[in-house]
Write a protein that holds these residues in place. Structure first.
Motif, PDB file in Angstrom:
ATOM      1  N   LEU B  89       0.832  -1.206   0.000  1.00 52.65           N
ATOM      2  CA  LEU B  89       0.000   0.000   0.000  1.00 52.65           C
ATOM      3  C   LEU B  89       0.867   1.256   0.000  1.00 52.65           C
ATOM      4  N   LEU B  90       2.045   1.169   0.621  1.00 53.99           N
ATOM      5  CA  LEU B  90       2.946   2.323   0.605  1.00 53.99           C
ATOM      6  C   LEU B  90       3.455   2.587  -0.808  1.00 53.99           C
ATOM      7  N   VAL B  91       3.850   1.508  -1.496  1.00 54.25           N
ATOM      8  CA  VAL B  91       4.314   1.685  -2.871  1.00 54.25           C
ATOM      9  C   VAL B  91       3.213   2.334  -3.693  1.00 54.25           C
ATOM     10  N   LEU B  92       1.996   1.831  -3.475  1.00 60.26           N
ATOM     11  CA  LEU B  92       0.847   2.386  -4.179  1.00 60.26           C
ATOM     12  C   LEU B  92       0.689   3.872  -3.859  1.00 60.26           C
ATOM     13  N   THR B  93       0.838   4.202  -2.571  1.00 59.20           N
ATOM     14  CA  THR B  93       0.677   5.597  -2.150  1.00 59.20           C
ATOM     15  C   THR B  93       1.648   6.502  -2.886  1.00 59.20           C
ATOM     16  N   PHE B  94       2.907   6.076  -2.931  1.00 59.23           N
ATOM     17  CA  PHE B  94       3.884   6.961  -3.557  1.00 59.23           C
ATOM     18  C   PHE B  94       3.712   6.995  -5.074  1.00 59.23           C
ATOM     19  N   PHE B  95       3.338   5.850  -5.646  1.00 56.79           N
ATOM     20  CA  PHE B  95       3.098   5.823  -7.088  1.00 56.79           C
ATOM     21  C   PHE B  95       1.980   6.788  -7.448  1.00 56.79           C
ATOM     22  N   LEU B  96       0.849   6.657  -6.745  1.00 63.10           N
ATOM     23  CA  LEU B  96      -0.264   7.564  -7.047  1.00 63.10           C
ATOM     24  C   LEU B  96       0.083   8.987  -6.657  1.00 63.10           C
ATOM     25  N   GLY B  97       0.970   9.132  -5.667  1.00 60.61           N
ATOM     26  CA  GLY B  97       1.405  10.476  -5.280  1.00 60.61           C
ATOM     27  C   GLY B  97       2.080  11.175  -6.441  1.00 60.61           C
ATOM     28  N   ILE B  98       2.979  10.457  -7.122  1.00 60.25           N
ATOM     29  CA  ILE B  98       3.657  11.049  -8.285  1.00 60.25           C
ATOM     30  C   ILE B  98       2.623  11.466  -9.326  1.00 60.25           C
ATOM     31  N   LEU B  99       1.677  10.542  -9.570  1.00 57.32           N
ATOM     32  CA  LEU B  99       0.673  10.849 -10.592  1.00 57.32           C
ATOM     33  C   LEU B  99      -0.181  12.040 -10.174  1.00 57.32           C
ATOM     34  N   ALA B 100      -0.461  12.123  -8.865  1.00 59.21           N
ATOM     35  CA  ALA B 100      -1.301  13.235  -8.392  1.00 59.21           C
ATOM     36  C   ALA B 100      -0.594  14.560  -8.641  1.00 59.21           C
TER      37      ALA B 100
END
Lengths: 480, 526
Positions: B89-100
Motif C-alpha cells: 500500500l505504501l508503494v501504491l501511495t507513492f506511485f499515485l502520489g507522483i501521478l497526483a
C-alpha cells in the motif's frame, strides 16, 4: 504574617499594588501608550513572581488562602491571559478614543479576583474573589459606553451576576448552618463520617452550584452568555472566556476534592446532567448563529461542559485532564479572540461571519492562525485541543463513564460543523489581491501578530508533543 | 529508519513547498514531484531488496520497525512497522502520489504552494496510517490526512465544493471519534487486565475481552473503517467528495483514502476482535453484496462523469468487504489485489475525467459524444480502462475479483452468486460510459486536443501497471502472503464449525489460479 507568607502572596500583592500604581499614573496624565506599557511590565512582573513561590507546598495563610502548586499553575494561566489581553487591548481601545486608561486598572482588579479564587480555601475568600472579579467585569463589559450593545450587556451581566451571588451566599449560609464552618477542610471533615449528604447540605450545595453555574455559564444558567460575549469589547470577551471561568473552575475543583464530593451520587448526578445539557445545548445553539462572537459564546458553554466531564470522575487523571484542558483552552480561546481583536475596526468589531469571507486570500497568516485556533477548539489532532479532549475522554473512560464520553463525542461532532463553517468562510471566494492597508499603529500590530503566532506555535507544540505539558500538569497537580 | 524518512520527507517537502511557494509559482510542483519520487525510489529499492532476501516465505512478517517514546505518560510511542500489506500500500501511495502531482501540473494556478503542501501532507497522513503500529499514532495519522483533504476539496474543488468538503469531514470525523472511544476502551481493558497501559498494537493483540464488550469495541473500529471504505449505508459522502474534488483529490480519494478503510479492517478489526468479527461476518458480506449491486445500478443512472466513477468505487469496494469477511486466503489475496488494481484503474478513470473537464469544461456525460474521432489516443485508453473496470481477463481487476469470488464461494454460495451478477452490471455501465463519451454522434463543435506528452506518460504508466498486474500478479501475492497466512491462521484456529482448511492446499490453489488466469490471458491477447 511571616515573611514567607508575603513571598507566597507576592503575586496577589503585586496585582493589587499594580492597580493602585496605574491609578496614580493616570492621575499624572501619562499617555495611553505609557500606561499600557507600564501595565504590561507589571503583568510580566506578577507573572515572574510566580517563579519565586516557595516550593514547600502547600503554604497555608490561615484561614482564607492556600498557595499550593495547583494554585500557582492556575494563577500562572490567569496572569498569562491577563498579559495577553493587555497586549491585544492597546490598538482596540486606542482606536475607540474613549479614555481607555482606566481599563487597565480594572483589568488588574479582575485578574486579582480570579487569582484569589484560585487560592481560596474558605467561603469568605471565595466570595471576595468572585465579587472582585465580577464587579470589575461589570465595568469592563460596559466600558465602551457610546455603544448600544455594551451597556445592554453590562446591565444584563450586572443583574444576573448579582442574582447568582445571592444564591451563592444563601447556599453558603445553609452549609454553614449544617457544618458550623466555612472552611473547606472542616466542612470536609464533618462530612467525612456521613454515608450520604444531609438534605440541608445538599440544598446549600445545590444553591451554590446555581451561583457557580451562572459564572461558568453552563446550561441551564447560560442565558446571558451570548449577549454578554457579543456586547462586551472583544478583548474583554476573551478575558471573560478565560480568566473568569478558569478561576471559578479551579475553586470548584478544590472544593470538591477537599470535601470528597465525588462519592455522593446525587451530587454527581447533578454535575453529570449539567455537563450533558451544556455539551448538547451549547453545541446545538451555536449551529445557527451568524455572529462569530455568539458562536464562540455557545461553544464556550459546550467547552465548560467538557471540563465538567473531566471533573466528574474525581480521579488523579481527571485533575490532570482539567488542568491540561484549561491550559489548552486558554491558549486557544485567547488566539481566537486575539484575531477578532486585530481584525476589528474603529466602527465595527469583526464579529459578523461575513467579515471573515476570503480572509485567507487577504491575510493568509491571520487566517491560518484563526484556523489553527478553531481546529483546536474542535479538537482535531495536531492541536492542543485534541490532546485535551483525549485526556478528558481517557479520564472519563478510566472511571467507566461511557455515557458522558459518548455525549462528548456527539457534541464535538456537532461542534465541528460550526467551526468548519467559519473556516470555509475564510477560504471561500477566490482571487482578490491582498490589499495594503495603512495601519495606524504598526508597532503594536506587529507585536500583537507575533504574540498570536507564538500562541499558535504553543497550540501546535502541545498538540504534537504534549509530554512536556503533561509532565508540567502532573507536577502542579492538586493533591488529593 | 526508512519508515520515518518516508514520512519525514513528505512532511518536510510539504513545508518547503509552502514556504517557497510564496516566491515562485512553479517551484512547489518540482519540490513535490521530487519528494514523492525520492520516496518512491527508496521504497521500490527496499522492496526489491526484500524480495531477493531470504525470508519472504518464512514466518517473519515484519520487514522494518522503528520505535521511539512519544507520550510515555500514556504509554504512547511513535511506533512504525512494515509488513507485506503495508509495503504494497505504501508503494501504491507513492506511485499515485507522483501521478497526483503530475495530473495537477497545469490544473492548479492559484496558491500553488499551499496546494502542494496539502497534497504532500495527505500523502504523509496516508503513509502514516499504513505503517503506524501504535493505536494512538494510528488515530493521529487517520485524522492528519483529513484536514488537508478538507482544504483540497474546499479550496480547489468545483462548484459545490464547500458542501462536499463539509460532508466528507463530518462523516469521517464522527466515525473516527467513535473509533477513538473504542481505542480507549481496549486500552483501559488491556491496562486493567495486565497493569500495563499501552497503545502498542502488538501488546494489545492478545487482549482478552468479554464477548459483549468486544462486540461494541469492534463496532467502534468498524464504523470508522466502513465509512471510509465506504460500505453502502455510509457511502453518501463519497459521490459528493469525489465529484467536487480537484483531479488529484479524486485520485487520492479513490486510490488511497478508501484503501485505508480496508487496511484498517485487515490490520485492526480482524486481529483484535476475531470472534466478534466472525459474528458479524454474514451481515457484512450481505452489505457488501448490496453495495456491489446498488453501486453499479446508481453508477449506470448518473449523468455526471465523476459521480459515475465514484459510484463504481462503491460497487468495487463491496467486493472488498465480501472478500475480507470470507476469511480465507484466496479471498484475502483477492482483496489485496483489488485494493491495488482498483486504485490504479479508478484513479486512471478520474484522471481521464479531469482531462476531459479541462478540455470540455463540463462533467456532464450527455454533453459529450463522438470524441474518439478527435482523440483516438484517449479513446483507446478509456476503452482499456473501462475493460479493466468491468473485469476483463488480462487486466488486474479480473484477477482480484476472480480470487475474491472464488474465496467467497467457499464461505457463502448464494451471496457469491449474487455478487457475480455485479460483474454483469459493471459491464453494462462501463460500456455505456464509453458509448456515451467516445462513440456516437459528435456533440461538441470545437475541436479538442488529444494527449500531451505529460498525459501520455501519466496514462502509459497506469496502463502498463494494470496490464502487468493482470498478467503477472505473483509479486503482489508473494509480498502479501505472510501477513495473509497469519490472518487466516487466526480464523482457522478460531472457527470450530468451519472445515479445516489446509494452508498448503490453498497456497497451491492460489498459484494454480493465478497461473491459469495469466495463461488464459496470454492466449486471449495473442
Amino acid at each position: 504574617m511571616s515573611g514567607n507568607d508575603f513571598i507566597a502572596l507576592s503575586p496577589l500583592l503585586l496585582l493589587t499594588g499594580s492597580s493602585v500604581l496605574i491609578m496614580l499614573l493616570i492621575a499624572l496624565k501619562l499617555s495611553h501608550r505609557n500606561i499600557q506599557l507600564s501595565s504590561l511590565l507589571l503583568f510580566i512582573l506578577a507573572f515572574f513572581s510566580l517563579f519565586y513561590e516557595p516550593d514547600v507546598s502547600p503554604h497555608h495563610i490561615e484561614p482564607l488562602l492556600v498557595v499550593d502548586r495547583f494554585a500557582v499553575f492556575i494563577m500562572g494561566l490567569i496572569i498569562f491571559s491577563g498579559l495577553v489581553v493587555n497586549i491585544l487591548s492597546y490598538i482596540y481601545f486606542e482606536e475607540k478614543e474613549e479614555g481607555p486608561k482606566e481599563y487597565y486598572v480594572l483589568l488588574f482588579l479582575c485578574t486579582l479576583g480570579a487569582c484569589v479564587l484560585a487560592t481560596s480555601k474558605h467561603f469568605i475568600s471565595l466570595f471576595l474573589g468572585l465579587e472582585i472579579l465580577t464587579v470589575g467585569l461589570y465595568a469592563l463589559i460596559a466600558y465602551l459606553k457610546a455603544r448600544h450593545h455594551n451597556i445592554e450587556a453590562g446591565i444584563k451581566y450586572l443583574v444576573l451576576a448579582a442574582f447568582s451571588s445571592a444564591f451563592l451566599l444563601f447556599g453558603m449560609a445553609l452549609i454553614y448552618l449544617q457544618t458550623g464552618s466555612m472552611e473547606f477542610s472542616i466542612i470536609g471533615r464533618s462530612l467525612h463520617s456521613l454515608p450520604s449528604l444531609p438534605p440541608l447540605f445538599l440544598t446549600g450545595l445545590g444553591m451554590m452550584l446555581v451561583g457557580v453555574g451562572f459564572k461558568l455559564a453552563v446550561v441551564p444558567f447560560h442565558m446571558w452568555t451570548a449577549d454578554v460575549y457579543q456586547g462586551a469589547p472583544t478583548p474583554v470577551t476573551s478575558f471573560i472566556a478565560t480568566v473568569s471561568k478558569g478561576g471559578v473552575i479551579a475553586v470548584l475543583l478544590r472544593f470538591f476534592i477537599v470535601i470528597d464530593g465525588f462519592r455522593f451520587s446525587p451530587l454527581m448526578l447533578m454535575l453529570m446532567s449539567i455537563a450533558i445539557a451544556s455539551m448538547i445545548v451549547g453545541n446545538l445553539l451555536a449551529l445557527q448563529q451568524k455572529n462569530v462572537k455568539r458562536i464562540l459564546a455557545y461553544s464556550s458553554i459546550a467547552h465548560l461542559g467538557y471540563l465538567l466531564v473531566a471533573l466528574i470522575p474525581g480521579s488523579v487523571m481527571s485533575i490532570q485532564a482539567v488542568s491540561f484542558y484549561l491550559a489548552a483552552y486558554f491558549i486557544t480561546i485567547l488566539t481566537a479572540f486575539g484575531i477578532m481583536t486585530i481584525l476589528s475596526t474603529k466602527e465595527n468589531d469583526a464579529e459578523d461571519i461575513e467579515s471573515y469571507k476570503a480572509l485567507f486570500w487577504k491575510h493568509p497568516l491571520l487566517a491560518c492562525i484563526f484556523s489553527a485556533a478553531l481546529l483546536s477548539l474542535a479538537g482535531i489532532p495536531l492541536t492542543a485541543g485534541f490532546v485535551g479532549k483525549f485526556f478528558i475522554l481517557a479520564a472519563s473512560l478510566q472511571a467507566g463513564f461511557w455515557m458522558i464520553a459518548f455525549v462528548l463525542v456527539i457534541g464535538s461532532v456537532i461542534g465541528l460543523y460550526y467551526y468548519l463553517r467559519i473556516i470555509s468562510k475564510m477560504f471561500s471566494g477566490r482571487g482578490g489581491v491582498p490589499r495594503k492597508e495603512q495601519r495606524s499603529h504598526p508597532v503594536f500590530y506587529l507585536v500583537s501578530v507575533i504574540v498570536l503566532s507564538l500562541l499558535t506555535l504553543f497550540i501546535i507544540w502541545f498538540g504534537v508533543y504534549p509530554s512536556g505539558l503533561i509532565y508540567f500538569v502532573d507536577y502542579f497537580r492538586l493533591n488529593m | 529508519m526508512i519508515l520515518t524518512y518516508l514520512i519525514g520527507i513528505l512532511m518536510g517537502g510539504g513545508l518547503l513547498a509552502l514556504l517557497l511557494g510564496q516566491w515562485n509559482k512553479s517551484l512547489p510542483k518540482w519540490i513535490a514531484l521530487g519528494t514523492v519520487s525520492i520516496g518512491f525510489m527508496l521504497l521500490v529499492s527496499f522492496w526489491i531488496d526484500q524480495s531477493h532476501g531470504v525470508n519472504i516465505f518464512l514466518s517473519e512478517t515484519w520487514m522494518a520497525e522503528y520505535r521511539h517514546d512519544w507520550i510515555p505518560a500514556f504509554g504512547i510511542s511513535f511506533h512504525l512497522a512494515l509488513d507485506g500489506l503495508s509495503l504494497l500500500l505504501l508503494v501504491l501511495t507513492f506511485f499515485l502520489g507522483i501521478l497526483a502531482v503530475l495530473c495537477s501540473w497545469n490544473e492548479v494556478k492559484e496558491r500553488v504552494g499551499f496546494y502542494h503542501f496539502n497534497l504532500l501532507w495527505i500523502l504523509a497522513g496516508i503513509s502514516g496510517v499504513f505503517i503506524a503500529m501504535d493505536l494512538f499514532l494510528f488515530y493521529f495519522f487517520w485524522e492528519v490526512m483529513l484536514i488537508p483533504m478538507y482544504f483540497l476539496i474546499g479550496i480547489w474543488g468545483s462548484e459545490k465544493r464547500e458542501y462536499a468538503a463539509y460532508k466528507f469531514f463530518i462523516f469521517t470525523q464522527a466515525s473516527g471519534l467513535l473509533m477513538l472511544l473504542a481505542i480507549l476502551g481496549i486500552y483501559f481493558i488491556h491496562g486493567s487486565n495486565t497493569g500495563n497501559y499501552t497503545f502498542n498494537y502488538f501488546e494489545l493483540l492478545g487482549t482478552t475481552i468479554s464477548p459483549d464488550t468486544a462486540f461494541w469495541l469492534m463496532l467502534g473500529f468498524m464504523i470508522a473503517f466502513v465509512v471510509k471504505l465506504p460500505l453502502v449505508p455510509f457511502h453518501s459522502w463519497l459521490p459528493d467528495a469525489h465529484s467536487e474534488a480537484p483531479t488529484a483529490g479524486s485520485l487520492i480519494l479513490a486510490g488511497l483514502l478508501l484503501k485505508t478503510g480496508a487496511y484498517g479492517i485487515l490490520r485492526f478489526v480482524l486481529p483484535l476482535f476475531p470472534e466478534a468479527a466472525q459474528s458479524v461476518a454474514s451481515w457484512a458480506m450481505l452489505l457488501g453484496v448490496i453495495g456491489i449491486i446498488y453501486g453499479a445500478i446508481l453508477a449506470y443512472s448518473q449523468t455526471d462523469l465523476k459521480r459515475l466513477i465514484a459510484y463504481t468505487s462503491v460497487s468495487h469496494m463491496g467486493f472488498v468487504i465480501l472478500g475480507i469477511f470470507a476469511f480465507n486466503e484466496l479471498a484475502l489475496q483477492g482483496v489485496i489485489m483489488q485494493l491495488v488494481t482498483h486504485a490504479i484503474s479508478t484513479g486512471a478513470l478520474f484522471i481521464m475525467a479531469g482531462m476531459l473537464k479541462e478540455r470540455l469544461h463540463t462533467r456532464d456525460v450527455r454533453l459529450m459524444g463522438g470524441l474518439w474521432t478527435q482523440m483516438p489516443q484517449m479513446g483507446g485508453t478509456a476503452m482499456l480502462l473501462a475493460m479493466a473496470s468491468l473485469g476483463l481477463p488480462g487486466l488486474g481487476n479480473f484477477i482480484a475479483e476472480f480470487l475474491i469470488l472464488l474465496g467467497a464461494f467457499k464461505a457463502n454460495v448464494w451471496l457469491t452468486v449474487l455478487a457475480t451478477c455485479g460483474l454483469i452490471f459493471s459491464a453494462i455501465y462501463s460500456l455505456w460510459l464509453i458509448q456515451q463519451v467516445f462513440l456516437g454522434p459528435k456533440k461538441t463543435p470545437d475541436s479538442v486536443q488529444d494527449f500531451s506528452w505529460r498525459e501520455i506518460i501519466l496514462m502509459a504508466s497506469l496502463i502498463l501497471s494494470i496490464i502487468w498486474l493482470g498478467l503477472y500478479p505473483q509479486p503482489v501475492i508473494n509480498t502479501a502472503r505472510p501477513m495473509i497466512n497469519k490472518l487466516e491462521k487466526l480464523f482457522v484456529n478460531q472457527s470450530t464449525n468451519n472445515k479445516h482448511v489446509n494452508n498448503l492446499h490453498s497456497t497451491i490453489c492460489i498459484e494454480h489460479a493465478s497461473s491459469t488466469a495469466s495463461f488464459s490471458n496470454t492466449i486471449k491477447l495473442v
